[in-house]
Design a protein around this motif. Structure first.
Motif, PDB file in Angstrom:
ATOM      1  N   ARG A  23      53.330 -69.792-109.849  1.00  0.00           N
ATOM      2  CA  ARG A  23      53.422 -68.623-110.703  1.00  0.00           C
ATOM      3  C   ARG A  23      52.096 -68.479-111.433  1.00  0.00           C
ATOM      4  O   ARG A  23      51.264 -69.391-111.418  1.00  0.00           O
ATOM      5  N   ALA A  24      51.882 -67.341-112.063  1.00  0.00           N
ATOM      6  CA  ALA A  24      50.622 -67.102-112.765  1.00  0.00           C
ATOM      7  C   ALA A  24      50.464 -68.081-113.929  1.00  0.00           C
ATOM      8  O   ALA A  24      51.443 -68.482-114.566  1.00  0.00           O
ATOM      9  N   ILE A  25      49.228 -68.461-114.188  1.00  0.00           N
ATOM     10  CA  ILE A  25      48.926 -69.352-115.306  1.00  0.00           C
ATOM     11  C   ILE A  25      49.172 -68.625-116.618  1.00  0.00           C
ATOM     12  O   ILE A  25      48.737 -67.481-116.802  1.00  0.00           O
ATOM     13  N   GLU A  26      49.886 -69.273-117.525  1.00  0.00           N
ATOM     14  CA  GLU A  26      50.210 -68.675-118.815  1.00  0.00           C
ATOM     15  C   GLU A  26      49.451 -69.382-119.931  1.00  0.00           C
ATOM     16  O   GLU A  26      49.305 -70.598-119.916  1.00  0.00           O
ATOM     17  N   HIS A  27      49.012 -68.605-120.885  1.00  0.00           N
ATOM     18  CA  HIS A  27      48.351 -69.130-122.080  1.00  0.00           C
ATOM     19  C   HIS A  27      49.235 -68.875-123.289  1.00  0.00           C
ATOM     20  O   HIS A  27      50.184 -68.090-123.236  1.00  0.00           O
ATOM     21  N   ASP A  50      50.580 -67.261-126.406  1.00  0.00           N
ATOM     22  CA  ASP A  50      50.463 -65.880-126.887  1.00  0.00           C
ATOM     23  C   ASP A  50      50.121 -65.791-128.367  1.00  0.00           C
ATOM     24  O   ASP A  50      50.006 -64.697-128.923  1.00  0.00           O
ATOM     25  N   GLY A  51      49.981 -66.955-129.032  1.00  0.00           N
ATOM     26  CA  GLY A  51      49.575 -66.973-130.430  1.00  0.00           C
ATOM     27  C   GLY A  51      50.722 -66.977-131.415  1.00  0.00           C
ATOM     28  O   GLY A  51      50.546 -67.338-132.577  1.00  0.00           O
ATOM     29  N   LYS A  52      51.915 -66.611-130.969  1.00  0.00           N
ATOM     30  CA  LYS A  52      53.040 -66.531-131.898  1.00  0.00           C
ATOM     31  C   LYS A  52      53.491 -67.905-132.368  1.00  0.00           C
ATOM     32  O   LYS A  52      53.893 -68.076-133.514  1.00  0.00           O
ATOM     33  N   LEU A  53      53.453 -68.880-131.477  1.00  0.00           N
ATOM     34  CA  LEU A  53      53.896 -70.230-131.836  1.00  0.00           C
ATOM     35  C   LEU A  53      52.756 -71.106-132.329  1.00  0.00           C
ATOM     36  O   LEU A  53      52.976 -72.179-132.875  1.00  0.00           O
ATOM     37  N   GLY A  54      51.517 -70.669-132.109  1.00  0.00           N
ATOM     38  CA  GLY A  54      50.364 -71.443-132.563  1.00  0.00           C
ATOM     39  C   GLY A  54      50.232 -72.783-131.880  1.00  0.00           C
ATOM     40  O   GLY A  54      49.800 -73.760-132.496  1.00  0.00           O
ATOM     41  N   LEU A  55      50.589 -72.862-130.601  1.00  0.00           N
ATOM     42  CA  LEU A  55      50.550 -74.149-129.896  1.00  0.00           C
ATOM     43  C   LEU A  55      49.120 -74.531-129.517  1.00  0.00           C
ATOM     44  O   LEU A  55      48.681 -75.652-129.720  1.00  0.00           O
ATOM     45  N   HIS A  56      48.406 -73.610-128.889  1.00  0.00           N
ATOM     46  CA  HIS A  56      46.999 -73.810-128.523  1.00  0.00           C
ATOM     47  C   HIS A  56      46.790 -75.107-127.739  1.00  0.00           C
ATOM     48  O   HIS A  56      45.835 -75.851-127.982  1.00  0.00           O
ATOM     49  N   LEU A  57      47.676 -75.394-126.795  1.00  0.00           N
ATOM     50  CA  LEU A  57      47.539 -76.586-125.960  1.00  0.00           C
ATOM     51  C   LEU A  57      46.574 -76.304-124.815  1.00  0.00           C
ATOM     52  O   LEU A  57      46.477 -75.161-124.335  1.00  0.00           O
ATOM     53  N   VAL A  81      45.209 -75.671-121.318  1.00  0.00           N
ATOM     54  CA  VAL A  81      45.818 -75.169-120.090  1.00  0.00           C
ATOM     55  C   VAL A  81      44.791 -75.223-118.980  1.00  0.00           C
ATOM     56  O   VAL A  81      43.623 -74.868-119.191  1.00  0.00           O
ATOM     57  N   TRP A  82      45.202 -75.668-117.788  1.00  0.00           N
ATOM     58  CA  TRP A  82      44.256 -75.714-116.666  1.00  0.00           C
ATOM     59  C   TRP A  82      43.870 -74.288-116.299  1.00  0.00           C
ATOM     60  O   TRP A  82      44.710 -73.466-115.918  1.00  0.00           O
ATOM     61  N   ASP A  83      42.591 -74.011-116.417  1.00  0.00           N
ATOM     62  CA  ASP A  83      42.089 -72.677-116.089  1.00  0.00           C
ATOM     63  C   ASP A  83      40.573 -72.753-115.971  1.00  0.00           C
ATOM     64  O   ASP A  83      39.862 -72.786-116.975  1.00  0.00           O
ATOM     65  N   PRO A  84      40.037 -72.802-114.752  1.00  0.00           N
ATOM     66  CA  PRO A  84      38.588 -72.943-114.572  1.00  0.00           C
ATOM     67  C   PRO A  84      37.801 -71.746-115.086  1.00  0.00           C
ATOM     68  O   PRO A  84      36.594 -71.844-115.305  1.00  0.00           O
ATOM     69  N   ARG A  85      38.477 -70.623-115.294  1.00  0.00           N
ATOM     70  CA  ARG A  85      37.769 -69.448-115.834  1.00  0.00           C
ATOM     71  C   ARG A  85      37.383 -69.674-117.291  1.00  0.00           C
ATOM     72  O   ARG A  85      36.409 -69.113-117.773  1.00  0.00           O
ATOM     73  N   ARG A  86      38.157 -70.518-117.983  1.00  0.00           N
ATOM     74  CA  ARG A  86      37.914 -70.751-119.404  1.00  0.00           C
ATOM     75  C   ARG A  86      37.389 -72.153-119.693  1.00  0.00           C
ATOM     76  O   ARG A  86      36.708 -72.347-120.700  1.00  0.00           O
ATOM     77  N   ASN A  87      37.729 -73.115-118.837  1.00  0.00           N
ATOM     78  CA  ASN A  87      37.386 -74.517-119.099  1.00  0.00           C
ATOM     79  C   ASN A  87      36.433 -75.032-118.032  1.00  0.00           C
ATOM     80  O   ASN A  87      36.842 -75.246-116.879  1.00  0.00           O
ATOM     81  N   PRO A 133      53.982 -75.434-112.938  1.00  0.00           N
ATOM     82  CA  PRO A 133      54.375 -74.047-113.217  1.00  0.00           C
ATOM     83  C   PRO A 133      54.901 -73.772-114.614  1.00  0.00           C
ATOM     84  O   PRO A 133      55.477 -72.713-114.844  1.00  0.00           O
ATOM     85  N   VAL A 134      54.744 -74.714-115.563  1.00  0.00           N
ATOM     86  CA  VAL A 134      55.219 -74.461-116.922  1.00  0.00           C
ATOM     87  C   VAL A 134      54.057 -74.613-117.900  1.00  0.00           C
ATOM     88  O   VAL A 134      53.103 -75.340-117.637  1.00  0.00           O
ATOM     89  N   TYR A 135      54.177 -73.931-119.032  1.00  0.00           N
ATOM     90  CA  TYR A 135      53.166 -74.062-120.076  1.00  0.00           C
ATOM     91  C   TYR A 135      53.306 -75.432-120.748  1.00  0.00           C
ATOM     92  O   TYR A 135      54.421 -75.867-121.046  1.00  0.00           O
ATOM     93  N   PRO A 136      52.169 -76.128-120.993  1.00  0.00           N
ATOM     94  CA  PRO A 136      50.809 -75.798-120.573  1.00  0.00           C
ATOM     95  C   PRO A 136      50.556 -76.256-119.138  1.00  0.00           C
ATOM     96  O   PRO A 136      50.801 -77.417-118.797  1.00  0.00           O
ATOM     97  N   CYS A 137      50.109 -75.335-118.297  1.00  0.00           N
ATOM     98  CA  CYS A 137      49.857 -75.647-116.886  1.00  0.00           C
ATOM     99  C   CYS A 137      48.818 -76.756-116.767  1.00  0.00           C
ATOM    100  O   CYS A 137      47.802 -76.748-117.455  1.00  0.00           O
ATOM    101  N   MET A 138      49.102 -77.721-115.891  1.00  0.00           N
ATOM    102  CA  MET A 138      48.198 -78.849-115.666  1.00  0.00           C
ATOM    103  C   MET A 138      47.967 -79.027-114.173  1.00  0.00           C
ATOM    104  O   MET A 138      48.778 -78.586-113.357  1.00  0.00           O
ATOM    105  N   ASN A 139      46.886 -79.682-113.827  1.00  0.00           N
ATOM    106  CA  ASN A 139      46.583 -79.976-112.430  1.00  0.00           C
ATOM    107  C   ASN A 139      47.204 -81.311-112.050  1.00  0.00           C
ATOM    108  O   ASN A 139      46.754 -82.360-112.501  1.00  0.00           O
TER     109      ASN A 139
END
Length: 541
Positions: free
Chosen positions: A275-279, A281-288, A290-296, A309-315
């Motif tokens: 499924r698509a990688i999820e970040h 949304d800021g409402k819970l303030g988790l900021h964990l 997440v595997w995402d080469p576009r950002r990391n 397939p669950v937040y926070p997505c990991m490799n």
């Protein structure tokens, strides 16, 4: 068939099975049963007893801690912790002899460092039926390893921000992650990922049978081990689930050939996603993280991203190296060739050929032998062996880097134990050595290259690896490591005996077999005249 469907593709084909496909699936399932991949009723009863007794121990542990912390009697009565199996057991693909991965979910006032690894571990050590207890608090996912009624159990802990843990706690709700450290999130994700995989596959029955096949194949080929840098159960499960998504109406006899065709040709490091990688949304303030080469930027270095397939997505394939990726890909190619042969034959049989074991000690002429030895007995040995095993993938990486890729490594994930009566306790691991396959050259060039046999000096590489292993935080006197170059004919006798007991006869080559040497290329007549082992004893603290 597309070699690499885009991540957003919902499916490739909606074609369902023919009568021949159903018959082939029945033969495949029959073979799995003959291979002993399904648990018996007696084994099921034992596992249920283990979980029941474990829940009793954990329940008493939490109530005792609650009382000691001074909480009122009413809260003591309500105090409990959940014991939730995950991994192969939760996915429904566990077999004979497989272990149980279990997560303890406790209330906010019960911590991992003292209450779980000290108090609960001490209680378990005194519990009837518990043996081989080994807490590993420094692991990537902190764990207590043990045997309970003879069943291997890997026990994790997660403290949630609730004073009382409800029996119907929904771990799929992202809010359960609020206020947790990353180690706790990883522990919780074992259950959350398993549940989400089952939710995302179109046919759980077809998924389970296909995954049983793939796991059986991976273990037979020696590419099933997250610790060794291959893939563990979660990685293989996600790959199978992806194929099930792409062919939602297919049965296992159709899914298995498609699995090997797709991933033998997959262009890594393109990720596999359910499924698509999820970040956040800021409402819970988790900021964990997440595997995402576009950002990391660090994620861009991963070689085989298989994303949970669950937040926070990991490799789940974060341990895969260049060496292990090459080995996995080669074996997937072999599996693809076998499956295509079965398909051409109309699926009339031949599945046993797919699961034929890979005879590691017939494949290579030279090996690095890594001996983990402990003078302090079985407890020290299990701990030291586990640490050495977790570092082995670094040895392969060092060898290939130090030889500029001119010497290739294949790490064998299985440990071979010296005879039980021998002291000190010793286990041996092996890394197969080979040279890259060369393109066909003219006979004159090939003959000239044969005369100029290339040798490699691996002494500094082995010594550097040994010193790195000795940085173990919990090292104790008597924990020793030896790394040596050996040829096939010089393998320890206990390895040959264990291979024979498993029905495999080790082929002995002639003494004059060409092999890679770890001795220096100094022009000496005997290429093994120099020392080719690193036997460094760490000084006492």
């Amino acid at each position: 068939m597309a070699s690499q469907p885009p991540p957003q593709a919902e499916h490739i084909s909606l074609v369902g099975p023919t009568a021949a496909d159903l018959e082939a699936t029945a033969r495949l399932e029959s073979l799995l049963r003959e291979e002993g991949l399904y648990v018996t009723d007696e084994e099921t009863a034992v596992r249920e007893e283990v979980l029941r007794d474990l829940r009793g121990v954990v329940d008493r542990w939490v109530k005792r801690l609650t009382r000691q912390r001074g909480y009122p009697d009413g809260m003591v009565d309500q105090a409990t912790a959940l014991v939730l199996p995950f991994g192969s057991y939760r996915l429904g693909v566990h077999g004979r002899g497989s272990d149980i991965d279990a997560l303890v979910v406790g209330p906010s006032y019960v911590d991992r460092d003292r209450d779980f690894f000290f108090v609960l571990a001490g209680t378990l050590a005194e519990t009837a039926g518990v043996t081989e207890l080994q807490p590993v608090p420094s692991a990537h996912v902190p764990v207590i390893n043990m045997r309970f009624h003879g069943v291997q159990v890997d026990l994790l802990y997660a403290r949630v921000c609730l004073p009382v843990v409800p029996g119907d706690l929904d771990l799929s709700d992202r809010s359960v992650l609020r206020g947790l450290d990353l180690a706790t999130v990883r522990s919780l994700n074992g259950v959350r990922v398993a549940d989400e995989i089952l939710r995302l596959v179109p046919d759980a029955g077809a998924f389970r049978t296909t995954l049983r096949c793939v796991k059986h194949w991976a273990k037979a080929r020696g590419v099933y081990s997250n610790v060794a840098g291959f893939l563990g159960g979660v990685g293989w499960a996600i790959l199978v689930a992806r194929v099930c998504q792409l062919y939602p109406n297919a049965v296992p006899s159709m899914l298995l050939p498609r699995f090997f065709r797709i991933f033998a040709q997959w262009r890594w490091p393109n990720p596999v996603l359910l499924r698509a990688i999820e970040h956040d949304d800021g409402k819970l303030g988790l900021h964990l993280p997440v595997w995402d080469p576009r950002r990391n930027p660090r994620d861009r270095t991963h070689l085989m991203p298989i994303v949970t397939p669950v937040y926070p997505c990991m490799n789940s394939g974060y341990n895969v190296s260049q060496a292990t990726l090459r080995v996995i890909t080669e074996h997937l190619g072999v599996g693809d060739a076998v499956c295509q042969g079965i398909v051409k034959a109309g699926g009339a049989g031949g599945w046993g050929e797919l699961f034929r074991p890979f005879h590691f000690f017939d494949e290579y002429k030279s090996y690095l032998q890594v001996d983990a030895t402990a003078l302090g007995g079985e407890v020290d040995h299990r701990e030291w062996k586990g640490w050495v095993e977790s570092r082995l993938r670094l040895l392969s990486a060092r060898v290939e880097a130090d030889t500029s890729g001119k010497l290739l490594c294949h790490l064998h994930p299985q440990a071979y134990a010296a005879e039980p009566h021998e002291r000190p306790c010793k286990s041996s691991f092996f890394v197969g050595l080979s040279k890259p396959k060369q393109r066909r050259r003219r006979p004159a060039v090939a003959a000239a290259q044969q005369k100029q046999k290339q040798l490699f000096d691996l002494r500094a590489t082995m010594e550097g690896f040994t010193q790195e292993v000795y940085t173990y935080e919990y090292w104790r006197t008597g924990m020793e490591l030896k790394v040596a170059h050996v040829s096939r004919k010089d393998l320890p006798s206990y390895v040959a005996r264990q291979l024979r007991s498993g029905g495999h006869q080790l082929k002995r080559k002639r003494v004059d077999d060409e092999s890679c040497s770890s001795s220096p290329s100094d022009g000496s007549d005997d290429p093994r005249s120099s020392s080719s082992s690193a036997d460094i004893k760490r000084p006492a603290a």
